[in-house]
Write a protein that holds these residues in place. Sequence first.
Motif: not given
Length: 149
Positions: A107-136
């Motif tokens: 039973t979830i009670e009214p005003m019970e703490r139910l979950a949590q919010l976390v703010v995170l840094p985000i990197a928006q990326i653009q794809f660079n299409v390649v045939e082969d990756f650099d060796t890792s």
Amino acid sequence: MKSVDVKILDPRMREQLPTYATMGSAGLDLRACLDQPLVLEPGMTQLVPTGLAIHVADPGYAAVILPRSGLGHKHGIVLGNLVGLIDSDYQGPLMVSAWNRSNSAYTIEPMERLAQLVVLPIAQIQFNVVEDFDTSTRGTGGFGSTGKG
Ligand SMILES: O=c1ccn([C@H]2C[C@H](O)[C@@H](COP(=O)(O)OP(=O)(O)OP(=O)(O)O)O2)c(=O)[nH]1
Ligand SMILES: [Mg+2]
């Protein structure tokens, strides 16, 4: 500290805006803005309003909704979407998808703490299409390729 605009959609939240519980806390607890207790039967999922809307605004950040570990571990109350992702341009009501993954009703009670919010840094990326990756070092190894011990 970063500032994020918040709208209070449920007047009960005016007196209890989420704050960090300790200096080092990463999460802000979100409350279940319910009018009456909500019985979550085993396996059931219900969208629960938090009484808040946020506008992160900066595309270099996002918010995520995560389970609270106590509720998740002891009672099986986690998230129907596993993790909620709040886009920086989302301005609608913050909702928690509450999932009872246990075998007993909760039973979830009214005003019970139910979950949590976390703010995170985000990197928006653009794809660079390649045939082969650099060796890792790892190459294509994955799924346990580094062994067990
Ligand atoms: O637990 C959650 C997850 C999402 N949202 C809101 C904020 C988010 O920015 C928006 C869309 O979420 P998402 O992109 O994960 O869902 P979708 O199914 O891809 O919907 P859409 O087509 O609207 O992007 O819904 C919540 O309020 N709670
Ligand atoms: Mg989406």
